[in-house]
Motif scaffolding. Structure first.
Motif, PDB file in Angstrom:
ATOM      1  N   UNK A 139      -5.150  -2.340   4.127  1.00  0.00           N
ATOM      2  CA  UNK A 139      -4.897  -3.615   3.484  1.00  0.00           C
ATOM      3  C   UNK A 139      -4.396  -3.309   2.066  1.00  0.00           C
ATOM      4  N   UNK A 140      -3.409  -4.093   1.625  1.00  0.00           N
ATOM      5  CA  UNK A 140      -2.777  -3.819   0.323  1.00  0.00           C
ATOM      6  C   UNK A 140      -2.699  -5.090  -0.498  1.00  0.00           C
ATOM      7  N   UNK A 141      -2.857  -4.933  -1.810  1.00  0.00           N
ATOM      8  CA  UNK A 141      -2.549  -6.014  -2.755  1.00  0.00           C
ATOM      9  C   UNK A 141      -1.219  -5.631  -3.405  1.00  0.00           C
ATOM     10  N   UNK A 142      -0.231  -6.502  -3.252  1.00  0.00           N
ATOM     11  CA  UNK A 142       1.116  -6.181  -3.729  1.00  0.00           C
ATOM     12  C   UNK A 142       1.589  -7.215  -4.738  1.00  0.00           C
ATOM     13  N   UNK A 143       2.265  -6.760  -5.773  1.00  0.00           N
ATOM     14  CA  UNK A 143       2.909  -7.690  -6.698  1.00  0.00           C
ATOM     15  C   UNK A 143       3.898  -8.545  -5.895  1.00  0.00           C
ATOM     16  N   UNK A 144       3.929  -9.866  -6.146  1.00  0.00           N
ATOM     17  CA  UNK A 144       4.758 -10.727  -5.291  1.00  0.00           C
ATOM     18  C   UNK A 144       6.237 -10.328  -5.287  1.00  0.00           C
ATOM     19  N   UNK A 145       6.742  -9.823  -6.412  1.00  0.00           N
ATOM     20  CA  UNK A 145       8.178  -9.521  -6.465  1.00  0.00           C
ATOM     21  C   UNK A 145       8.570  -8.319  -5.597  1.00  0.00           C
ATOM     22  N   UNK A 146       7.587  -7.496  -5.190  1.00  0.00           N
ATOM     23  CA  UNK A 146       7.930  -6.361  -4.309  1.00  0.00           C
ATOM     24  C   UNK A 146       7.444  -6.573  -2.884  1.00  0.00           C
ATOM     25  N   UNK A 147       6.721  -7.664  -2.633  1.00  0.00           N
ATOM     26  CA  UNK A 147       6.040  -7.800  -1.344  1.00  0.00           C
ATOM     27  C   UNK A 147       7.019  -7.765  -0.166  1.00  0.00           C
ATOM     28  N   UNK A 148       8.136  -8.463  -0.288  1.00  0.00           N
ATOM     29  CA  UNK A 148       9.082  -8.496   0.836  1.00  0.00           C
ATOM     30  C   UNK A 148       9.629  -7.105   1.136  1.00  0.00           C
ATOM     31  N   UNK A 149       9.993  -6.398   0.085  1.00  0.00           N
ATOM     32  CA  UNK A 149      10.564  -5.061   0.278  1.00  0.00           C
ATOM     33  C   UNK A 149       9.524  -4.112   0.884  1.00  0.00           C
ATOM     34  N   UNK A 150       8.283  -4.211   0.404  1.00  0.00           N
ATOM     35  CA  UNK A 150       7.239  -3.328   0.931  1.00  0.00           C
ATOM     36  C   UNK A 150       6.956  -3.668   2.395  1.00  0.00           C
ATOM     37  N   UNK A 151       6.903  -4.949   2.691  1.00  0.00           N
ATOM     38  CA  UNK A 151       6.633  -5.375   4.063  1.00  0.00           C
ATOM     39  C   UNK A 151       7.722  -4.867   5.000  1.00  0.00           C
ATOM     40  N   UNK A 152       8.961  -4.951   4.555  1.00  0.00           N
ATOM     41  CA  UNK A 152      10.067  -4.460   5.387  1.00  0.00           C
ATOM     42  C   UNK A 152       9.934  -2.956   5.607  1.00  0.00           C
ATOM     43  N   UNK A 153       9.561  -2.231   4.544  1.00  0.00           N
ATOM     44  CA  UNK A 153       9.398  -0.776   4.675  1.00  0.00           C
ATOM     45  C   UNK A 153       8.242  -0.451   5.616  1.00  0.00           C
ATOM     46  N   UNK A 154       7.179  -1.238   5.534  1.00  0.00           N
ATOM     47  CA  UNK A 154       6.036  -0.999   6.418  1.00  0.00           C
ATOM     48  C   UNK A 154       6.434  -1.184   7.881  1.00  0.00           C
ATOM     49  N   UNK A 155       7.171  -2.248   8.130  1.00  0.00           N
ATOM     50  CA  UNK A 155       7.533  -2.550   9.529  1.00  0.00           C
ATOM     51  C   UNK A 155       8.471  -1.517  10.110  1.00  0.00           C
ATOM     52  N   UNK A 156       9.147  -0.783   9.246  1.00  0.00           N
ATOM     53  CA  UNK A 156      10.042   0.277   9.731  1.00  0.00           C
ATOM     54  C   UNK A 156       9.269   1.555  10.052  1.00  0.00           C
TER      55      UNK A 156
END
Lengths: 350, 350
Positions: free
Chosen positions: B288-305
């Protein structure tokens, strides 16, 4: 002529019992070396024997890294307890690679029902031991297993350390001509545990020699630099096993004078009573070193100026061989081969 | 009027039993937190709570350092075994501080009579797991205790790692407004152990999610840099305990959507059958991660890859408070407080 079935197909029982772990596999002696060589090292995909403390290079920094489990019984004994023993033991493993301790971890394995007060005492002792060594316990773990699945408490300490500049002592560093130095008398830890353990029928004033050796090592390296070739604390398996391991690792022989090896009188009497060789008895507060002859006097003087090395003495020399052979000149002038401990002398000594 | 003696001097039994270690003290939940706060942390002379993985600065290099004991039973379970679990567990603890693993140590605690063949299988599994993570087991220890003083084999792994540049995730790093992301479905490890353990009366196709997460973390940090505030793998005590710990450490609240948390159908059925909350069930392969909102989309995309993050989802947000409170919006739209695990759900889960 009757032909016997060579594979035993007609035999109702298999000819060899399943191989099982013996107490002697944890003794620090021959059986343990075999377990490591046959099962653990190849299983992990390693080609080199695992060292007591490994040197890992990370971002250009050499980190010394060592782990050790503690199962000693009794948990409190004359001269120490499982908490301080665990801290000093790991600090010493780091020191044997020339490192000062930087941080420790401490993992508890607890049996359900263990008194919290005793846990507190052990933890306080570990904390005080760490403070005495100038190192902090920075991380840990706690596992609890059901009653009967452990015996009270076991500890596993892991340490990371940084090498002092100027020396890189290693088990493989001994060369023929090196002077063999022992920092103090042997046998006190093993005999203290024996005397404290119930049912062995004798009681003595022997106290464990458990103590940290990192400052002694620092003084040795300051005095001898790269001439400090090899360091080892002769714990499980005693001085005999340590010398055998070092001789094999360095590809040399070792010759010691029995008369030069200090054995406290109480330890000698207890060993005689129990039929033990003091050379096989565990220590927790002394070290053996292989030193380049040109630095030996200076290192010995530095050792004697340190409380942990006041009784340091030259006990022998490193020879060209036979490789791996440790020989002792006995008190009566004859020579004997000093073997590793075979089997188990005293389980749960540390 | 009769005066009762308030200190119980006339009572033949003391009024309070000696405090003893309970199985729940190893659960990863509330009792364990109390043991750490009351006994272990102060006993060691530390003022800060011990972290799962500590960061130690040595010669200017930040070293991440973590230790973990493994007592899982059964030792072989669907999806893993104690050997690979020990390696992946320690690799993951390092990864949660943003580190790649550099070296591991492995300490064995063996019961006399343990089959050498099983020891070999476990060791090979640990070695293969380490190889899969690109890390070596460089040092170790072996202790043997008598029959009945352990249950087969216990392992303690310790890891050292180096932080990836650009991020320093920490339990205290969450700030209000952060996006809470979960890397995959929960509950598989705990339910796999339950199903594999004898006598529980059900059997399912659930496999443990035990796997390494360091590459997933690397991808997250590459994508989100310093916006990756907090990472935690919700092992003992489950997602609920992990979120409570992080909320308390960061001084924030957490709100999650129950519907967003993936629970495999087989896990959900088994939990229902046994009356367990999947949020309290142990995991060994998600974070589980706490992410700054401005990077959340990019991190989520990287995770799904990444194979370990294919099912990553946003499950909630970090709020200003109440501090330490974790709330869930339930499937029917109401809100409930999500507590830490209290007591013990399933001993010897890892």
């Amino acid at each position: 002529m009757t032909t016997l079935d060579p594979v035993g197909a007609t035999c109702p029982l298999p000819r060899t019992e399943t191989e099982r772990v013996l107490l002697g596999h944890g003794s620090g002696g021959q059986l343990m070396a075999e377990l490591l060589d046959d099962v653990i090292t190849p299983g992990l995909g390693e080609h080199e024997p695992l060292e007591d403390a490994a040197v890992v290079t990370a971002d250009g920094v050499d980190i010394v890294f060592s782990t050790d489990g503690f199962v000693v019984t009794p948990r409190f004994f004359p001269g120490g307890d499982i908490g301080s023993l665990a801290v000093f033991g790991t600090v010493n493993d780091l020191a044997m690679r020339g490192a000062r301790p930087v941080a420790l971890s401490l993992a508890y394995l607890l049996e359900e029902g263990f008194p919290v007060d005793e846990l507190r005492r052990i933890t306080v002792s570990a904390g005080q031991a760490a403070e005495a060594c100038g190192v902090r316990v920075v991380t840990g773990d706690t596992k609890v297993v059901g009653r009967g699945a452990a015996d009270g408490v076991y500890l596993t300490t892991t340490g990371i350390g940084l090498r002092r500049p100027g020396a890189a002592p290693t088990a493989t560093g001994g060369v023929p001509g090196d002077v063999v130095v022992l920092s103090g008398p042997i046998g006190a830890h093993g005999m203290a545990i024996m005397s404290a353990r119930e049912g062995l029928g004798f009681e003595t004033a022997i106290r464990s020699d458990s103590r940290p050796l990192h400052e002694l090592v620092a003084a040795m390296i300051d005095a001898g630099g790269a001439g400090v070739h090899t360091l080892r604390d002769p714990t499980r398996g005693g001085l005999a096993s340590a010398l055998n391991e070092l001789a094999a690792a360095s590809g040399v022989g070792v010759e010691v004078e029995e008369s030069a090896i200090g054995v406290p009188e109480a330890v000698a009497s207890a060993c005689e009573l129990l039929g033990l060789d003091p050379l096989h008895v565990a220590n927790e507060g002394c070290l053996v070193a292989f030193l380049a002859p040109q630095v030996a006097d200076a290192v010995l003087a530095a050792m004697r100026a340190n409380p942990a090395g006041r009784e340091a003495r030259v006990i022998g020399t490193v020879t060209a061989g036979p490789v791996g052979r440790v020989a002792a000149r006995t008190l009566v002038g004859s020579r004997r081969v000093v073997d590793m401990l075979v089997g188990e002398q005293l389980p749960r000594i540390c």
